[in-house]
Design an enzyme around this catalytic site. Structure first.
Site, PDB file in Angstrom:
ATOM      1  N   ARG A  94      18.181   2.045 -11.274  1.00 27.95           N
ATOM      2  CA  ARG A  94      18.330   2.740  -9.899  1.00 27.95           C
ATOM      3  C   ARG A  94      19.699   2.556  -9.337  1.00 27.95           C
ATOM      4  NH1 ARG A  94      12.579   1.161  -7.438  1.00 27.95           N
ATOM      5  NH2 ARG A  94      11.162   2.491  -8.624  1.00 27.95           N
ATOM      6  N   ARG A 139       0.734  -1.150   0.097  1.00 29.05           N
ATOM      7  CA  ARG A 139       0.143  -0.131  -0.020  1.00 29.05           C
ATOM      8  C   ARG A 139       0.796   1.317   0.029  1.00 29.05           C
ATOM      9  NH1 ARG A 139      -2.820   0.703   5.885  1.00 29.05           N
ATOM     10  NH2 ARG A 139      -0.994   0.768   7.002  1.00 29.05           N
TER      11      ARG A 139
END
Ligand code: FAD
Length: 300
Positions: free
Chosen positions: A275, A41
């Site tokens: 990244r 979430r």
């Protein structure tokens, strides 16, 4: 006894549970917090999948293998890029409201570009609330199903007989330890970001599944591969507030304390390099300048 015991209620656990239930299996989901508590979430930027031309699974594969710098399991990447679009559509069919726009050709998904991707292929929801929206849809689907859920149940030991998992011992909400049995046990307990002093991961990301597995003698692989978000807010709060890569996808530029845009020249994709490249460049710039932060210039 259930057919499947799923440990964890993030995207991995709830998707597994829903798939198993659809096949008619009896499913028990065990989760140490509330059902919606998960790293899922917190996910912001979105989900990468080759959904429409000019993108293709082969292009997504090529980008991923380049970003993986020779360390990818090519078979696993092939599964990811081939099945990704169907999984995104499955989440949409479940009720996830991805961001869309409507033009003369009709309504279509809005796509963003992130590091390592050669074109825009990241679907998102509520702007940067993608994970919260996916988790909401999954939780609602589970609550509407026959899946049994035990919240506040902390798995503490995998029980194995003759080399096969029989279930887990779990610390239950009342403080007692229970033995929960199933024909098959699925570990979907998420990552271990909290092992590090600085992390964007929530407090529940403590690597429990890895610890349970190692203690039970289960072989674990690739534990050295930990992905770090290159940019978070320079602020003492923990978890560190993530500064989503979508910011650089929209044109934000990393600058050092002197204002130099230091990613130019480091990699052909500059601020949208993979990244690990961006993280290393930030680290080196801070080390070389003796400053404990860099800037993300979003004034473009
Ligand atoms: C700030 C942030 C932003 C991110 N943004 C993106 C993004 O834009 N795109 C992207 O693809 N990914 C993103 N990620 C990564 C993504 O969120 C995770 O890779 C993904 O959600 C992991 O899902 P999961 O189901 O494996 O684990 P989780 O969602 O972490 O779920 C693990 C579950 O296991 C439960 N659990 C753990 N231990 C136990 C135990 N002992 N007993 C019982 N239950 C247990 C937890 O309570 C939780 O419910 C982001 C992550 C963070 C933290």
């Amino acid at each position: 006894m259930h057919d499947i015991l799923v440990l964890g209620s993030g995207i991995a656990g709830l998707t597994t549970a829903l798939h198993a239930a659809r096949k008619g299996m009896s499913v028990l989901v065990l989760t140490k917090g509330e059902l919606s508590h998960s790293a899922t979430r917190y996910a912001q930027g979105g989900v990468a999948a080759a959904l429409a031309a000019p993108d293709s699974p082969d292009l997504h594969l090529a980008d991923t293998l380049v970003a993986g710098a020779g360390l990818c399991d090519a078979d696993a990447v092939r599964v990811l890029v081939d099945e990704g679009p169907a999984r995104v559509r499955e989440l949409a069919a479940l009720g996830t409201r991805f961001d869309t726009e409507t033009d003369d050709a009709g309504e279509h998904l809005l796509l963003a570009r992130e590091g390592g991707h050669s074109l825009a292929r990241v679907v998102h929801a509520g702007g940067d609330a993608t994970g919260a929206e996916i988790e909401r849809a999954l939780v609602e689907a589970v609550e509407a199903s026959d899946i049994e859920v035990r919240e506040g149940a902390f798995a503490i030991e995998l029980i194995a007989e003759r080399g096969r998992a029989e279930g887990v011992l779990a610390l239950l909400p009342g403080g007692e330890v229970g033995f929960l049995r199933a024909v098959d046990t699925v570990l979907a307990t998420g990552g271990a970001g909290q092992c590090f002093a600085v992390t964007t991961n929530p407090t529940l990301s403590t690597g429990d599944g890895i610890a349970l597995s190692l203690r039970a003698g289960v072989a674990c692989a690739d534990l050295e591969f930990v992905q770090f978000h290159p940019t978070a807010l320079h602020h003492p709060s923990m978890p560190r507030p993530l500064l989503s890569e979508a910011l650089r996808g929209e044109g934000a530029v990393l600058r050092d304390d002197d204002g130099e845009a230091f990613m130019t020249g480091v990699h052909p994709l500059a601020d949208l390099a993979p990244r690990d490249v961006v993280s290393r460049a930030i680290h080196e710039r801070m080390r070389d300048t003796g400053v404990d932060h860099v800037w993300l210039d979003a004034t473009m």
